[in-house]
Design a protein around this motif. Structure first.
Motif, PDB file in Angstrom:
ATOM      1  N   ASP A 185      34.588  33.138  35.681  1.00 55.96           N
ATOM      2  CA  ASP A 185      35.033  34.526  35.797  1.00 55.96           C
ATOM      3  C   ASP A 185      34.093  35.326  36.686  1.00 55.96           C
ATOM      4  N   MET A 186      32.791  35.119  36.501  1.00 54.49           N
ATOM      5  CA  MET A 186      31.807  35.841  37.325  1.00 54.49           C
ATOM      6  C   MET A 186      31.918  35.437  38.791  1.00 54.49           C
ATOM      7  N   LEU A 187      32.089  34.138  39.037  1.00 55.17           N
ATOM      8  CA  LEU A 187      32.197  33.646  40.410  1.00 55.17           C
ATOM      9  C   LEU A 187      33.445  34.193  41.093  1.00 55.17           C
ATOM     10  N   LYS A 188      34.565  34.208  40.374  1.00 55.37           N
ATOM     11  CA  LYS A 188      35.824  34.718  40.923  1.00 55.37           C
ATOM     12  C   LYS A 188      35.714  36.213  41.238  1.00 55.37           C
ATOM     13  N   GLY A 190      34.408  41.204  45.486  1.00 55.18           N
ATOM     14  CA  GLY A 190      33.612  42.341  45.947  1.00 55.18           C
ATOM     15  C   GLY A 190      32.488  42.644  44.980  1.00 55.18           C
ATOM     16  N   MET A 191      31.470  43.363  45.452  1.00 56.94           N
ATOM     17  CA  MET A 191      30.283  43.596  44.646  1.00 56.94           C
ATOM     18  C   MET A 191      30.532  44.578  43.514  1.00 56.94           C
ATOM     19  N   ASN A 192      31.342  45.630  43.743  1.00 59.65           N
ATOM     20  CA  ASN A 192      31.569  46.608  42.676  1.00 59.65           C
ATOM     21  C   ASN A 192      32.231  45.987  41.448  1.00 59.65           C
ATOM     22  N   PRO A 193      33.363  45.284  41.603  1.00 62.40           N
ATOM     23  CA  PRO A 193      33.942  44.650  40.401  1.00 62.40           C
ATOM     24  C   PRO A 193      33.012  43.615  39.782  1.00 62.40           C
TER      25      PRO A 193
END
Length: 437
Positions: free
Chosen positions: A286-289, A294-297
């Motif tokens: 989930d973190m990789l996806k 983008g950096m904000n999400p």
């Protein structure tokens, strides 16, 4: 597909780790009750040295071997690479076990009396069979998780049952060390037999590979791999030193009885670490996806997970702080009353360890792996220095404070040292959801 594989592996790992940790915790309680603090200290010191052997002999090869294998043009090349890595790990296991034995004898000559003089060498040398665990990583790559984990769990339970039976029959620490060595042998052999039974052709229309034999060793294949694995190897060594040095230093500076009392408290504290370790693996896809979106999400999700992990660690620490006197008395008895204060300090390190598992995933995702090694290295040096300073004056309480401070620094506060992590931490704190100002 990647997410399903990682989730399946995380689930299998959680079950196996839980069984191992619970078995180790229950065994610690029984050793303390039946044999006393001094014998528990001896057992804990030997097992801490055994833990040092794992990274020393793995050479950081585990995942790197599989990653390199899938890049090979033919199944023959992939097989040669795998079998070469197994050979080097088995050889290093024997060499490392022999050197570890020599070092252990020089530091703790009094432990080489009676049956332990035979049991300790057997344990260290049989641990070389962990080199066969490379076959487990290959099976994981081919999609076999549960049967491998279940097999290891069965062996753990059999070993645990045998140890309890021996304790009740009046046997001592030497018998537990012998059974642990036999467990290493059985786990390694079982993984190899499972590989022989479950392996699939590396490429379509290829035959299964022949049995492992050292004659397949290729220096040309393994030397470049060892060079690529050096960062991981050093990081793993530093991590184990950073996590286990307290027991080793207590044994050398304060004696086995004090080490045993400390081990009782630290075992209850470290029992909780399985949850962030497994959940971090579970959330990695989930973190990789999200990072790719983008950096904000990504920072929003990382912050949510970080708050969740820290809250869990904080809640556990608060609960264990109040429950410590009752738990220590119930599980270990009045002779271990000194462990109460140790537990009340040591348990708060979990707040930082919980968050560290997420930070480690972040460093991998953002390709900052060297910072992981540097942070653990600084943590290890800080832990050793604080132990040298605090153990002579404060004993096991000093060792607990050394652990808390060094874990806090290496797990979180190191972020303030490096410019890149300072910037990322500020972005994590200040990021806002779309539409919020």
């Amino acid at each position: 597909m990647l997410k399903k594989i990682i989730v399946a592996r995380a689930t299998a790992m959680l079950g196996d780790r839980l069984v191992k940790l619970l078995a180790a915790a229950v065994l610690t309680i029984f050793v303390a009750r039946v044999l006393g603090a001094s014998e528990l200290g001896v057992y804990s010191i030997v097992m801490a040295w055994s833990a040092f052997l794992v990274p020393l002999t793995s050479m950081g090869l585990n995942n790197n071997v599989i990653r390199r294998m899938v890049q090979q043009q033919t199944g023959q090349q992939a097989m040669t690479l795998l079998y070469s890595a197994v050979t080097i790990r088995l050889a290093l296991g024997l060499l490392g076990g022999s050197l570890m034995l020599l070092g252990f004898y020089l530091l703790y000559p009094t432990m080489f009396t009676g049956n332990t003089a035979f049991a300790i060498p057997v344990l260290f040398l049989l641990q070389s069979f962990f080199g066969l665990l490379l076959f487990e990583f290959y099976l994981n790559y081919q999609g076999t998780f549960r049967s491998v984990a279940y097999l290891k769990t069965v062996i753990t339970l059999l070993s645990f049952s045998a140890k309890l039976a021996l304790l009740y029959s009046g046997f001592g620490i030497a018998s537990l060390l012998m059974i642990t060595g036999i467990e290493f042998l059985l786990v390694g052999t079982a993984q190899y037999l499972m590989y022989r039974y479950k392996q699939q052709p590396f490429m379509p229309e290829e035959k299964p590979w022949p049995p492992y034999h050292p004659r397949w060793f290729s220096a040309a294949q393994i030397i470049p791999l060892l060079k690529r694995s050096s960062w991981l190897w050093l990081s793993a060594i530093v991590t184990v030193v950073y996590l286990k040095i307290d027991i080793v230093m207590l044994g050398a500076m304060a004696g086995s009885e004090q080490a045993g009392i400390y081990a009782a408290a630290s075992r209850l504290s470290e029992l909780w670490y399985v949850f962030p370790a497994t959940l971090a693996t579970r959330y990695y896809p989930d973190m990789l996806k999200t990072y790719q979106q983008g950096m904000n999400p990504y920072y929003l999700k990382l912050r949510r997970f970080a708050l969740l992990f820290f809250s869990a660690g904080f809640s556990i620490a608060l609960l264990m702080t109040f429950a410590a006197p009752w738990l220590i008395s119930l599980l270990f008895g009045d002779n271990f009353s000194a462990a109460v204060e140790v537990l009340r300090i040591h348990i708060w390190a979990g707040c930082f360890i919980f968050v560290r598992y997420l930070i480690s995933q972040h460093l991998v995702i953002t390709e900052q792996e060297p910072l992981s090694l540097m942070s653990h290295g600084m943590g290890a040096l800080l832990n050793i220095g604080l132990n040298f300073w605090l153990i002579p004056t404060m004993g096991i309480v000093g060792a607990a404070w050394a652990t808390l401070v060094s874990y806090a620094f290496a797990s979180f506060f190191f972020l303030f040292i490096f410019a890149s992590t300072r910037t990322q931490l500020w972005q994590l704190i200040t990021v806002r959801k779309p539409g919020h100002h």
